[in-house]
Design an enzyme around this catalytic site. Sequence first.
Site, PDB file in Angstrom:
ATOM      1  NE  ARG A 164     -24.372   9.766 -35.474  1.00 44.63           N
ATOM      2  CZ  ARG A 164     -23.072   9.723 -35.151  1.00 44.63           C
ATOM      3  NH1 ARG A 164     -22.360   8.649 -35.415  1.00 44.63           N
ATOM      4  NH2 ARG A 164     -22.514  10.748 -34.532  1.00 44.63           N
ATOM      5  CB  SER A 250     -25.222  15.659 -35.574  1.00 46.97           C
ATOM      6  OG  SER A 250     -24.001  15.771 -34.896  1.00 46.97           O
ATOM      7  CD  GLU A 350     -27.541  11.563 -36.387  1.00 41.08           C
ATOM      8  OE1 GLU A 350     -27.913  10.643 -35.649  1.00 41.08           O
ATOM      9  OE2 GLU A 350     -26.735  12.440 -36.035  1.00 41.08           O
TER      10      GLU A 350
HETATM   11  N1  EPU Z   1     -17.093  22.692 -38.233  1.00 41.41           N
HETATM   12  C1  EPU Z   1     -17.130  23.992 -38.679  1.00 41.41           C
HETATM   13  N2  EPU Z   1     -18.210  24.744 -38.379  1.00 41.41           N
HETATM   14  C2  EPU Z   1     -19.237  24.275 -37.636  1.00 41.41           C
HETATM   15  C3  EPU Z   1     -19.212  22.938 -37.204  1.00 41.41           C
HETATM   16  C4  EPU Z   1     -18.115  22.164 -37.507  1.00 41.41           C
HETATM   17  O1  EPU Z   1     -16.235  24.458 -39.350  1.00 41.41           O
HETATM   18  O2  EPU Z   1     -20.188  25.023 -37.401  1.00 41.41           O
HETATM   19  C5  EPU Z   1     -15.914  21.867 -38.527  1.00 41.41           C
HETATM   20  C6  EPU Z   1     -15.113  21.632 -37.244  1.00 41.41           C
HETATM   21  O3  EPU Z   1     -14.189  22.666 -37.025  1.00 41.41           O
HETATM   22  C7  EPU Z   1     -14.417  20.330 -37.523  1.00 41.41           C
HETATM   23  C8  EPU Z   1     -15.421  19.606 -38.408  1.00 41.41           C
HETATM   24  O4  EPU Z   1     -16.325  20.558 -38.911  1.00 41.41           O
HETATM   25  O5  EPU Z   1     -13.230  20.528 -38.251  1.00 41.41           O
HETATM   26  C9  EPU Z   1     -16.153  18.501 -37.687  1.00 41.41           C
HETATM   27  O6  EPU Z   1     -16.781  19.015 -36.531  1.00 41.41           O
HETATM   28  P1  EPU Z   1     -16.825  18.178 -35.161  1.00 41.41           P
HETATM   29  O7  EPU Z   1     -15.476  17.663 -34.850  1.00 41.41           O
HETATM   30  O8  EPU Z   1     -17.507  19.013 -34.140  1.00 41.41           O
HETATM   31  O9  EPU Z   1     -17.687  16.895 -35.481  1.00 41.41           O
HETATM   32  P2  EPU Z   1     -18.982  16.716 -36.377  1.00 41.41           P
HETATM   33  O10 EPU Z   1     -18.604  16.050 -37.641  1.00 41.41           O
HETATM   34  O11 EPU Z   1     -19.724  17.992 -36.451  1.00 41.41           O
HETATM   35  C10 EPU Z   1     -19.551  14.326 -35.473  1.00 41.41           C
HETATM   36  C11 EPU Z   1     -20.803  13.611 -35.036  1.00 41.41           C
HETATM   37  C12 EPU Z   1     -21.143  13.982 -33.603  1.00 41.41           C
HETATM   38  C13 EPU Z   1     -19.984  13.561 -32.721  1.00 41.41           C
HETATM   39  C14 EPU Z   1     -18.702  14.261 -33.197  1.00 41.41           C
HETATM   40  C15 EPU Z   1     -17.488  13.749 -32.464  1.00 41.41           C
HETATM   41  C16 EPU Z   1     -22.164  13.259 -37.011  1.00 41.41           C
HETATM   42  C17 EPU Z   1     -23.378  13.688 -37.787  1.00 41.41           C
HETATM   43  N3  EPU Z   1     -21.905  13.978 -35.924  1.00 41.41           N
HETATM   44  O12 EPU Z   1     -19.848  15.718 -35.458  1.00 41.41           O
HETATM   45  O13 EPU Z   1     -22.293  13.251 -33.218  1.00 41.41           O
HETATM   46  O14 EPU Z   1     -20.221  13.878 -31.364  1.00 41.41           O
HETATM   47  O15 EPU Z   1     -18.482  13.995 -34.608  1.00 41.41           O
HETATM   48  O16 EPU Z   1     -17.212  12.443 -32.876  1.00 41.41           O
HETATM   49  O17 EPU Z   1     -21.517  12.296 -37.377  1.00 41.41           O
HETATM   50  C18 EPU Z   1     -24.672  13.312 -33.033  1.00 41.41           C
HETATM   51  O18 EPU Z   1     -24.709  12.382 -33.834  1.00 41.41           O
HETATM   52  O19 EPU Z   1     -25.717  13.801 -32.550  1.00 41.41           O
HETATM   53  C19 EPU Z   1     -23.395  13.897 -32.669  1.00 41.41           C
HETATM   54  C20 EPU Z   1     -23.298  14.956 -31.872  1.00 41.41           C
END
Ligand code: EPU
Length: 354
Positions: A164, A250, A350
């Site tokens: 990012r 995010s 971000e």
């Molecule tokens: N989780 C929780 N509670 C929550 C949110 C997440 O327990 O409220 C846990 C989920 O269960 C999962 C883990 O955290 O085990 C990661 O969550 P998720 O797979 O939804 O991905 P993320 O890390 O929250 C990242 C990117 C997203 C991207 C997704 C898929 C960043 C900051 N965010 O989200 O990017 O779509 O992975 O690759 O790296 C963005 O940058 O705007 C964005 C949406």
Amino acid sequence: MKIESNVSLQPYNTFGIAAKALQLVRVTQTEALQAMLRDPVWHGQPKFVWGGGSNIVITGDVKPLVIKMENKGRRLWREDDRHWWVEAEAGENWHDFVTWTLAQGWPGLENLALIPGHVGATPVQNIGAYGLELQDVFDSLDAVDLDSGALFSLDAAQCAFAYRDSVFKHGPDPSQHGSSHMGLAGRAAILRVRFRLAKNWRPLLGYADLQRKVASTGQTQPTAMEVFDWVCEIRRAKLPDPAVLGNAGSFFKNPSVTPEQCADIIGRDPGVVHYPMLDGSIKLAAGWLIDACGWKGKSVGQAGVYEKQALVLVNRGGRESPCTGGEVMTLAKAIQTSVYERFGILLEPEPVVV
Ligand code: EPU
């Protein structure tokens, strides 16, 4: 070029925050932009480049001249036995561009489907999702220097991509010499981006959510269109549609910690979601950390934490009584404080704050 005054930015930011650009110019032609930048009236005046407004928090009327990129166009730029190079102008909608490449039979961008925003902003934060980052498919870009109006191109190394992050998010670094090491934040407008798509395409299915789709459908060799559909389904289930509930994706980056820090957190919170990285560091899920601090569904004024994904801050007031940028930032700071107090980790926002 026509300079418009007091233009509402509400339709141009996905949070739906109400604010104005005191002055705004719409860019459809490179030459007209260059001429304006060289005009003594505008030379040296503060400027702010506007893309799709999907990664931005507006905290008041925007005083620098807003340069809104509305240039359109996409084409096959080059082809050889192994690759297609596809080029798109900065003002193209990203998801439409991804859809178009697949319709042409050029796979490779499907994991980045449904990311809001325009093509020109994608290198700035090196967008990424479902196991693919922009840098994996990026070839080069053309940009214009906001000070001199000169055109220049950058390859991937010169963009200094990281998670990012890119050269476009950093100011000039006095300890480094040579233009490839100079930060370009506020100094350039990206005009067009070229992507290199491999002909020996294979689906990228390593990400857990996609693995679940493989398991539930039994489809181990999906087509690019199938992966595209899966990514759209996963995103629609987890992330709010900005057209319905304003947001900027995010809100925080996923933080990196040392294995020792991670072991310490696991000792206290065994459920912490963590991923080992190739460089030996451990990435933590910021959404999990925020969720663990009890933030889901909480609000400050009209700014809230999305119920289904704690990493996303949303505008609960809609277009009629939208949240302010101040409310969003107050909520963000409160979240940072509570995550820091519990886990000793400072979350880094971000979006760009203007
Ligand atoms: N989780 C929780 N509670 C929550 C949110 C997440 O327990 O409220 C846990 C989920 O269960 C999962 C883990 O955290 O085990 C990661 O969550 P998720 O797979 O939804 O991905 P993320 O890390 O929250 C990242 C990117 C997203 C991207 C997704 C898929 C960043 C900051 N965010 O989200 O990017 O779509 O992975 O690759 O790296 C963005 O940058 O705007 C964005 C949406």
